[in-house]
Design an enzyme around this catalytic site. Structure first.
Site, PDB file in Angstrom:
ATOM      1  N   ASP A   1       6.399   1.258   3.942  1.00 53.94           N
ATOM      2  CA  ASP A   1       7.375   1.451   5.020  1.00 53.94           C
ATOM      3  C   ASP A   1       7.019   0.565   6.219  1.00 53.94           C
ATOM      4  O   ASP A   1       7.753   0.509   7.214  1.00 53.94           O
ATOM      5  CB  ASP A   1       7.541   2.928   5.398  1.00 53.94           C
ATOM      6  N   SER A   2       5.907  -0.173   6.106  1.00 50.56           N
ATOM      7  CA  SER A   2       5.580  -1.216   7.095  1.00 50.56           C
ATOM      8  C   SER A   2       6.702  -2.255   7.156  1.00 50.56           C
ATOM      9  O   SER A   2       6.786  -3.016   8.117  1.00 50.56           O
ATOM     10  CB  SER A   2       4.254  -1.896   6.737  1.00 50.56           C
TER      11      SER A   2
ATOM     12  N   ASP B   1       6.762   3.586  -0.909  1.00 47.62           N
ATOM     13  CA  ASP B   1       6.327   4.479   0.175  1.00 47.62           C
ATOM     14  C   ASP B   1       7.441   5.457   0.520  1.00 47.62           C
ATOM     15  O   ASP B   1       8.584   5.041   0.751  1.00 47.62           O
ATOM     16  CB  ASP B   1       6.087   3.597   1.419  1.00 47.62           C
TER      17      ASP B   1
ATOM     18  N   LYS C   1       4.220   6.866  -2.744  1.00 48.38           N
ATOM     19  CA  LYS C   1       3.060   7.102  -1.876  1.00 48.38           C
ATOM     20  C   LYS C   1       3.479   8.038  -0.757  1.00 48.38           C
ATOM     21  O   LYS C   1       4.553   7.835  -0.167  1.00 48.38           O
ATOM     22  CB  LYS C   1       2.536   5.778  -1.296  1.00 48.38           C
TER      23      LYS C   1
ATOM     24  N   GLU D   1       1.930  10.119   2.809  1.00 47.70           N
ATOM     25  CA  GLU D   1       0.843  10.205   3.782  1.00 47.70           C
ATOM     26  C   GLU D   1       0.426  11.658   3.991  1.00 47.70           C
ATOM     27  O   GLU D   1       1.287  12.535   4.123  1.00 47.70           O
ATOM     28  CB  GLU D   1       1.285   9.612   5.131  1.00 47.70           C
TER      29      GLU D   1
ATOM     30  N   GLU E   1      -6.922   4.603   5.009  1.00 47.66           N
ATOM     31  CA  GLU E   1      -6.642   3.611   6.055  1.00 47.66           C
ATOM     32  C   GLU E   1      -7.407   3.917   7.347  1.00 47.66           C
ATOM     33  O   GLU E   1      -7.511   5.080   7.765  1.00 47.66           O
ATOM     34  CB  GLU E   1      -5.127   3.587   6.347  1.00 47.66           C
TER      35      GLU E   1
HETATM   36  O1  KIV Z   1       3.417   0.797   4.735  1.00 50.13           O
HETATM   37  C1  KIV Z   1       2.425   0.176   4.353  1.00 50.13           C
HETATM   38  O2  KIV Z   1       2.429  -1.055   4.226  1.00 50.13           O
HETATM   39  C2  KIV Z   1       1.218   0.935   4.067  1.00 50.13           C
HETATM   40  C3  KIV Z   1      -0.060   0.188   3.997  1.00 50.13           C
HETATM   41  C4  KIV Z   1      -0.563   0.014   5.387  1.00 50.13           C
HETATM   42  C5  KIV Z   1      -1.057   0.831   3.113  1.00 50.13           C
HETATM   43  O3  KIV Z   1       1.263   2.120   3.968  1.00 50.13           O
END
Ligand code: KIV
Length: 263
Positions: A44-45, A83, A112, A114, A181
């Site tokens: 989600d970056s 994510d 993924k 969090e 992280e």
């Molecule tokens: O969103 C992302 O790119 C991430 C990485 C920082 C692991 O979660």
């Protein structure tokens, strides 16, 4: 062409070889990364480096599905992790409903999410319904607003104990691997040693089971800020700007196009 990783080969990599994970948000870059990366994370970056927002929190499920499909088109032989964005796994029913949507509308191999001990019930519910989950513990980018910034974890004994509890809870819930992280290196090493599944680090030192970087950071394309843990393998921003400037200069002077570019 290297064989596509599976949940089984990812788990087996622990103690055998470090895992290489990189983010990608589109088919173009995913195709370029496929031959060197074990896993591609549609992080989600993308909300920051692709969409230009200040943090990851406004990424939506439909954006993640769109980008996961683009990445899958470019890297058909890669293990792809999508994510789950902020607010899409607030309880186990929502998480499952949204997880099923991602699995039905994209070819993500895993999701993924969090969180640690507090998210174990959700991870377990997803896993027991056929959805592979990669955990994410330590510094949680989705907590950026609630914690008032990005906070490195593992600085106190209590934080270390909590991180180990988080990792164990996520493993017990059925996750096949997890990202750790922004954690002090010696603590991340202890966390990785405390579980049997691979722990992939970002800003967590070298003694973990693999590394992940955001591609636009490591290629030097994202200029807003560079976290301490990022190594720039390319000065992408300068190279791109130089190329665009050359193009603009040549258009203005009519040096481009030449005969070879002309029908
Ligand atoms: O969103 C992302 O790119 C991430 C990485 C920082 C692991 O979660």
């Amino acid at each position: 062409m290297a064989k596509k990783m599976t949940i089984t080969s990812i788990k087996k990599s622990k103690g055998a070889h470090p895992l290489v994970m990189i983010t990608a948000y589109d088919a173009l870059f995913a195709r370029l990364f496929e031959s060197s990366a074990d896993m591609i994370l549609v992080g989600d970056s993308l909300n920051m480096s692709f969409a230009g927002r200040a943090d990851t929190l406004s990424a939506t499920l439909s954006q993640m599905i769109y980008h996961t499909n683009a990445v899958a088109m470019g890297a058909k032989n890669s293990f792809i992790v999508c994510d789950m964005p902020f607010g899409t796994y607030i309880n186990k029913d929502e998480a499952l409903r949204n997880g099923i949507k991602v699995f039905q509308e994209s070819s993500a191999d895993a999701l993924k999410i969090e969180g640690g001990e507090d998210k174990a019930e959700i991870v377990s519910h997803l896993c027991s319904n056929g959805i592979a989950v990669c955990g994410h513990i330590g510094l949680l980018p989705q907590a950026f607003r609630s914690e008032g910034g990005y906070k490195v974890k593992g600085k106190t004994e209590d934080e270390k104990i909590q991180l180990i509890k988080d990792a164990k809870a996520i493993e017990k819930a059925g996750a096949f691997c997890m990202v750790i992280e922004g954690v002090k290196a010696e603590v991340a090493a202890e966390v990785a040693a405390s579980v049997k599944i691979p722990v992939i680090g970002i800003g967590a030192g070298a003694d973990v089971d693999g590394q992940v970087l955001v591609f636009s950071d490591m290629l030097g394309l994202f200029e807003e800020f560079t976290p301490k843990f990022v190594k720039k393998y390319l000065d992408g921003a300068s190279l791109v700007k130089e190329a665009i400037k050359s193009y603009a200069d040549e258009v203005k002077t009519r040096a481009f196009p030449q005969d070879i570019h002309t029908y």
